[in-house]
Design an enzyme around this catalytic site. Structure first.
Site, PDB file in Angstrom:
ATOM      1  N   LYS A  46      -2.038  -4.406   4.631  1.00  0.00           N
ATOM      2  CA  LYS A  46      -1.770  -3.337   3.634  1.00  0.00           C
ATOM      3  C   LYS A  46      -0.159  -3.125   3.284  1.00  0.00           C
ATOM      4  O   LYS A  46       0.162  -2.931   2.338  1.00  0.00           O
ATOM      5  CB  LYS A  46      -2.363  -1.832   4.617  1.00  0.00           C
ATOM      6  CG  LYS A  46      -1.836  -0.614   3.792  1.00  0.00           C
ATOM      7  CD  LYS A  46      -2.271  -0.310   2.991  1.00  0.00           C
ATOM      8  CE  LYS A  46      -1.486   0.803   2.162  1.00  0.00           C
ATOM      9  NZ  LYS A  46      -2.286   1.830   1.029  1.00  0.00           N
TER      10      LYS A  46
ATOM     11  N   HIS B  63       5.032 -16.365 -21.067  1.00  0.00           N
ATOM     12  CA  HIS B  63       4.932 -17.704 -19.817  1.00  0.00           C
ATOM     13  C   HIS B  63       4.041 -18.443 -19.489  1.00  0.00           C
ATOM     14  O   HIS B  63       3.315 -16.299 -18.834  1.00  0.00           O
ATOM     15  CB  HIS B  63       5.823 -18.507 -19.183  1.00  0.00           C
ATOM     16  CG  HIS B  63       5.734 -19.532 -18.255  1.00  0.00           C
ATOM     17  ND1 HIS B  63       4.634 -19.531 -17.132  1.00  0.00           N
ATOM     18  CD2 HIS B  63       6.626 -20.973 -18.656  1.00  0.00           C
ATOM     19  CE1 HIS B  63       4.851 -20.958 -17.207  1.00  0.00           C
ATOM     20  NE2 HIS B  63       5.971 -20.945 -18.014  1.00  0.00           N
TER      21      HIS B  63
ATOM     22  N   CYS C 109       3.433   5.635  -1.267  1.00  0.00           N
ATOM     23  CA  CYS C 109       3.658   4.798  -0.611  1.00  0.00           C
ATOM     24  C   CYS C 109       4.232   3.497  -0.481  1.00  0.00           C
ATOM     25  O   CYS C 109       5.082   2.563   0.256  1.00  0.00           O
ATOM     26  CB  CYS C 109       1.604   4.369  -1.158  1.00  0.00           C
ATOM     27  SG  CYS C 109       0.557   5.512  -1.001  1.00  0.00           S
TER      28      CYS C 109
HETATM   29  N1  SAJ Z   1       6.559   1.088 -11.046  1.00  0.00           N
HETATM   30  C1  SAJ Z   1       7.677   0.234 -11.803  1.00  0.00           C
HETATM   31  N2  SAJ Z   1       7.394  -0.680 -12.974  1.00  0.00           N
HETATM   32  C2  SAJ Z   1       5.518  -0.547 -12.805  1.00  0.00           C
HETATM   33  C3  SAJ Z   1       4.988  -0.087 -12.068  1.00  0.00           C
HETATM   34  C4  SAJ Z   1       5.341   0.717 -10.955  1.00  0.00           C
HETATM   35  O1  SAJ Z   1       8.420   0.979 -11.599  1.00  0.00           O
HETATM   36  O2  SAJ Z   1       6.232  -1.900 -13.631  1.00  0.00           O
HETATM   37  C5  SAJ Z   1       7.040   2.415 -10.406  1.00  0.00           C
HETATM   38  C6  SAJ Z   1       6.197   3.206 -11.331  1.00  0.00           C
HETATM   39  O3  SAJ Z   1       6.495   4.710 -11.990  1.00  0.00           O
HETATM   40  C7  SAJ Z   1       6.352   4.355  -9.664  1.00  0.00           C
HETATM   41  C8  SAJ Z   1       6.626   3.412  -8.479  1.00  0.00           C
HETATM   42  O4  SAJ Z   1       6.683   1.989  -8.969  1.00  0.00           O
HETATM   43  O5  SAJ Z   1       7.811   5.769  -9.269  1.00  0.00           O
HETATM   44  C9  SAJ Z   1       4.652   3.386  -7.806  1.00  0.00           C
HETATM   45  O6  SAJ Z   1       3.558   3.056  -8.602  1.00  0.00           O
HETATM   46  P1  SAJ Z   1       2.142   1.874  -8.469  1.00  0.00           P
HETATM   47  O7  SAJ Z   1       1.443   2.843  -9.651  1.00  0.00           O
HETATM   48  O8  SAJ Z   1       2.655   1.064  -8.910  1.00  0.00           O
HETATM   49  O9  SAJ Z   1       1.211   2.304  -7.381  1.00  0.00           O
HETATM   50  P2  SAJ Z   1       1.061   4.020  -6.528  1.00  0.00           P
HETATM   51  O10 SAJ Z   1       1.890   4.086  -5.221  1.00  0.00           O
HETATM   52  O11 SAJ Z   1       0.694   5.456  -7.564  1.00  0.00           O
HETATM   53  O12 SAJ Z   1      -0.453   2.869  -5.757  1.00  0.00           O
HETATM   54  C10 SAJ Z   1      -0.066   2.177  -5.043  1.00  0.00           C
HETATM   55  C11 SAJ Z   1      -0.966   0.921  -5.567  1.00  0.00           C
HETATM   56  N3  SAJ Z   1      -0.846  -0.400  -4.828  1.00  0.00           N
HETATM   57  C12 SAJ Z   1      -0.599  -1.171  -5.189  1.00  0.00           C
HETATM   58  O13 SAJ Z   1      -1.143  -1.413  -6.613  1.00  0.00           O
HETATM   59  C13 SAJ Z   1      -0.910  -2.355  -4.419  1.00  0.00           C
HETATM   60  C14 SAJ Z   1      -2.054   1.847  -4.615  1.00  0.00           C
HETATM   61  O14 SAJ Z   1      -3.708   0.867  -4.744  1.00  0.00           O
HETATM   62  C15 SAJ Z   1      -2.108   2.297  -3.096  1.00  0.00           C
HETATM   63  O15 SAJ Z   1      -3.607   2.465  -2.601  1.00  0.00           O
HETATM   64  C16 SAJ Z   1      -1.442   2.613  -2.737  1.00  0.00           C
HETATM   65  O16 SAJ Z   1       0.358   2.783  -3.127  1.00  0.00           O
HETATM   66  C17 SAJ Z   1      -1.236   3.564  -1.489  1.00  0.00           C
HETATM   67  O17 SAJ Z   1      -1.208   5.011  -1.046  1.00  0.00           O
HETATM   68  O18 SAJ Z   1      -0.945   2.567  -0.780  1.00  0.00           O
END
Ligand code: SAJ
Length: 421
Positions: A217, A255, A271
């Site tokens: 996780k 790429h 998370c």
């Molecule tokens: N973010 C960026 N750039 C990106 C992608 C995201 O800056 O290219 C930022 C978002 O704006 C946000 C943060 O990252 O602030 C997190 O957003 P996210 O969409 O990446 O993830 P969460 O927190 O909504 O959900 C994640 C998920 N984990 C993964 O994708 C590995 C989800 O599947 C998990 O269940 C969740 O964390 C959790 O509860 O652990």
């Protein structure tokens, strides 16, 4: 539609902690004809659940909850009960030093201990550092020395870890269809937990040990954090070199083996901004990249604030339109939101700046913002019209679709790169 009768050996399951994960988990198990007692210390939550009402927003979940409550398969209460299996879904926040605070796990186990009987299964679902499931099991034995963790003993209980993986907003689909990682402290613990999750999860149930399940996780969320940090670092480098980072990433991603994520104002949510710290705090010497990624992502809001200050220089009584305070696009969740923190710092440290906040997904500003006198909530077009500086913080659909001619003559800081021509 009626609930299907379970063919499993679990007649009563107790889910402890009825938040975003625990309540849907309880309802999915109940929908398979298993009697589930949902337990939460918050009596308001308990009351609303027993009336079939979901205490938070999750698309499509209200129908399922109403049904299982009406059919009597899910009952919420503040006290734990005797059950065949327990699933612990309580928060695992971190302390000042980024080490996990297990106070909620401990109090859940203290309330559970008097009800535990030999043969029971206890699953920890809360995101936890490696070793937490074993510590929880040892604490149970401290409280109940008459029980055993040795599966050959008659008085054995079984303990496992099964981390949650669902994306809020897509829980109805992902609860059933996401593969699950399940790790017991003993083989029988793994097997029983596989049977329990098999009652409602139709995807693969991947078996391992508890520590590997805990790390799986943390690894998933750290992988994403490290990759976002790479994009955020590129945005700083590109700014220094006078390059458009969005164009740079788009070109590099052509790429066949490169797939860079998107920079932004920082990383938020409960998370990805939290879980990597559990790896760092358990193995600080080794977890170098993971720690560095946290620092890069946590440092991004300060860099954005510096950009705003530079744009404000020389302007008398300036107005800033701050677009978005949620932690990501098209949601109302403000937890650990870098955008919210940027707006809060800008507002409180620059009382001469008039800040207009636009957030289409919340009706009122949180208290941390509404207490700042030079800051107020406003509609998108008015805020942008009146602004000297437009600060885009979240790529909500309303901002992506906005008529960009409104931006003419303004200083624009676009942290998500949505208005590039
Ligand atoms: N973010 C960026 N750039 C990106 C992608 C995201 O800056 O290219 C930022 C978002 O704006 C946000 C943060 O990252 O602030 C997190 O957003 P996210 O969409 O990446 O993830 P969460 O927190 O909504 O959900 C994640 C998920 N984990 C993964 O994708 C590995 C989800 O599947 C998990 O269940 C969740 O964390 C959790 O509860 O652990």
């Amino acid at each position: 539609m009626h609930s299907e009768k379970s063919t499993q050996t679990f007649e009563r399951v107790c889910v402890v902690g009825l938040g975003y994960i625990g309540l849907p988990t309880a309802a999915f198990i109940a929908s398979k004809g298993v009697h589930v007692t949902g337990v939460d210390v918050n009596s308001k939550f308990v009351e609303s659940i027993n009336q079939g009402e979901v205490p938070f927003f999750e698309p499509g979940f209200d129908v399922l909850l109403k049904r299982v409550v009406e059919e009597g398969y899910l009952v919420a209460q503040t006290e734990q009960v005797e059950a065949d299996a327990y699933i612990v879904c309580v928060p695992t926040p971190f302390k000042e030093d980024h080490k996990v605070d297990t106070k909620f796990i401990n109090s859940a186990v203290e309330a559970m201990a008097p009800h535990l009987r030999p043969g029971a299964l206890v699953v920890l679902e809360s995101t936890s550092p490696p070793g937490t499931t074993e510590d929880m099991a040892n604490y149970i034995l401290e409280l109940r020395p008459d029980l055993s963790l040795d599966e050959d003993d008659e008085n054995a209980i079984f303990v496992a870890h099964c981390p949650e993986r669902v994306l809020p907003g897509q829980i109805m689909e992902e609860m059933e269809n996401n593969d699950r990682v399940i790790g017991g402290l003993t083989p029988r613990g793994t097997q029983l937990a596989v049977e329990l999750y098999g009652t409602f999860c139709t995807a693969e149930l991947l078996q391992t040990n508890a520590t590997t399940a805990e790390m799986a996780k943390l690894t998933e969320n750290s992988f994403r954090d490290v990759n976002i940090a790479f994009a955020n670092e590129l945005s700083l480098i590109s700014d220094r070199l006078g390059i458009d980072v969005w164009e740079l990433i788009e070109l590099a991603n052509h790429h066949p083996r490169v797939n860079i994520l998107q920079p932004g104002p920082g990383v938020g949510g409960h998370c990805i901004a939290v879980d990597p710290w559990f790896i760092v705090s358990s193995v600080p010497e080794e977890a170098k990249i993971i720690k560095m990624a946290r620092d890069v992502n946590d440092g991004k809001p300060a860099w954005v604030i510096e950009q705003v200050k530079a744009a404000l220089e020389g302007k008398e009584s300036p107005t800033v339109a701050a677009l978005g305070i949620a932690f990501k696009n098209d949601i109302d969740d403000l937890r650990e939101s870098p955008s919210l923190n940027i707006v809060k710092t800008l507002g409180s440290e620059n009382p001469e700046v008039d800040i207009r906040v636009v957030e289409p997904n919340v009706s009122d500003l949180p208290e941390s913002l509404s207490a700042i006198p030079n800051l107020k909530k406003q509609e998108l077009e008015t805020a942008v019209h009146d602004a000297d500086v437009v600060l885009l913080l979240v790529n909500h659909k309303e901002f992506v679709q906005m008529d960009t001619s409104l931006l003419e003559g303004k200083s624009v800081i676009d942290t998500k790169g949505i208005w590039r021509s």
